[in-house]
Motif scaffolding. Structure first.
Motif, PDB file in Angstrom:
ATOM      1  N   ASN A 181      26.415   4.521  21.667  1.00 49.34           N
ATOM      2  CA  ASN A 181      27.405   5.196  20.827  1.00 49.34           C
ATOM      3  C   ASN A 181      26.860   5.154  19.400  1.00 49.34           C
ATOM      4  N   GLY A 182      25.931   6.045  19.122  1.00 53.73           N
ATOM      5  CA  GLY A 182      25.189   5.967  17.871  1.00 53.73           C
ATOM      6  C   GLY A 182      24.292   4.744  17.912  1.00 53.73           C
ATOM      7  N   ALA A 183      24.441   3.848  16.939  1.00 47.81           N
ATOM      8  CA  ALA A 183      23.672   2.607  16.934  1.00 47.81           C
ATOM      9  C   ALA A 183      24.371   1.511  17.738  1.00 47.81           C
ATOM     10  N   ASP A 184      25.548   1.814  18.285  1.00 46.80           N
ATOM     11  CA  ASP A 184      26.350   0.831  19.006  1.00 46.80           C
ATOM     12  C   ASP A 184      26.214   1.038  20.513  1.00 46.80           C
ATOM     13  N   TRP A 185      26.846   0.121  21.264  1.00 49.65           N
ATOM     14  CA  TRP A 185      26.838   0.206  22.720  1.00 49.65           C
ATOM     15  C   TRP A 185      28.229  -0.077  23.262  1.00 49.65           C
TER      16      TRP A 185
ATOM     17  N   ARG B   9      28.841  -3.780  18.261  1.00 45.48           N
ATOM     18  CA  ARG B   9      28.957  -3.032  17.014  1.00 45.48           C
ATOM     19  C   ARG B   9      28.151  -3.736  15.917  1.00 45.48           C
TER      20      ARG B   9
END
Length: 213
Positions: A190-194, A213
């Motif tokens: 999720n962008g730079a997140d998971w 995050r």
């Protein structure tokens, strides 16, 4: 978490702890890593409980564990525990509705009975629901269940090559992982997140949902 858990356990077994440890359920955990902890560094821990609050099945509270190096906080864990209590007069079970379909699995793992005993030796968490068939049955489980923190650690191990140096990982523990069983792991960026999850490989029942995050 494993290094500091014995200190948290001392707090939870102290006479003034507001919910009985027997039968307590670990329902959520949030860990914030401020920076990597290097091999050889000395970590000092302190722990406390806060935010005692009502829940439809009893009472919840948070046990906070803070790790510091040289007076600087480098790690913080917040474990949310549920102390189950019987409501007078009972009442109807809440209708949870249709369960959404689980996400597509990116890996499947066979979870053996040794997971319970091996993690107990490492962590110091020897709750019999994880290590004994008889102990599990006394608390309403047909067979032992995996530690929730083992499930979280196994998910993070799968994501480890992609984790940043500083992050917060938040999980909610859903249904227990019976031992033995096969689980399905899923993760999506999720962008730079998971976002990630753990489900039963047999019927899709949710065991854990989480995010980095």
């Amino acid at each position: 978490h494993v290094l500091g858990f014995p200190l948290s356990l001392r707090l939870m077994t102290s006479p003034g702890f507001p919910i009985p440890l027997t039968g307590v359920v670990h329902v959520a955990n949030r860990i914030t890593v401020h920076r990597p902890v290097e091999v050889g560094e000395r970590v000092d821990f302190h722990t406390y409980a806060e935010n005692l609050r009502p829940h439809e099945r009893g009472r919840q509270l948070d046990v906070v564990l803070v790790g510091s190096i040289g007076g600087e906080e480098v790690w913080r864990g917040v474990s949310t525990y549920l102390g189950k209590e019987r409501a007078s007069g009972g009442g109807p079970r809440r209708d949870r509705g249709d369960r959404p379909a689980p996400p597509a699995a990116s890996a499947r793992w066979r979870v053996t009975p040794r997971v319970g005993t091996d993690y107990a030796r490492v962590s110091g968490d020897h709750n019999p629901i994880h290590t004994s068939k008889l102990g599990a049955r006394l608390f309403g489980f047909p067979r032992p269940i995996a530690h929730g923190m083992w499930s979280k650690a196994r998910c993070l191990a799968a994501l480890e090559p992609r984790l940043p140096e500083a992050y917060t990982v938040d999980v909610a523990f859903k249904l227990p992982v019976p031992l033995p069983s096969t689980v399905a792991f899923s993760a999506s960026p999720n962008g730079a997140d998971w976002d990630f999850a753990l489900h039963s490989a047999r019927d899709g029942r949710p065991h854990l949902t989480g995010s980095v995050r």
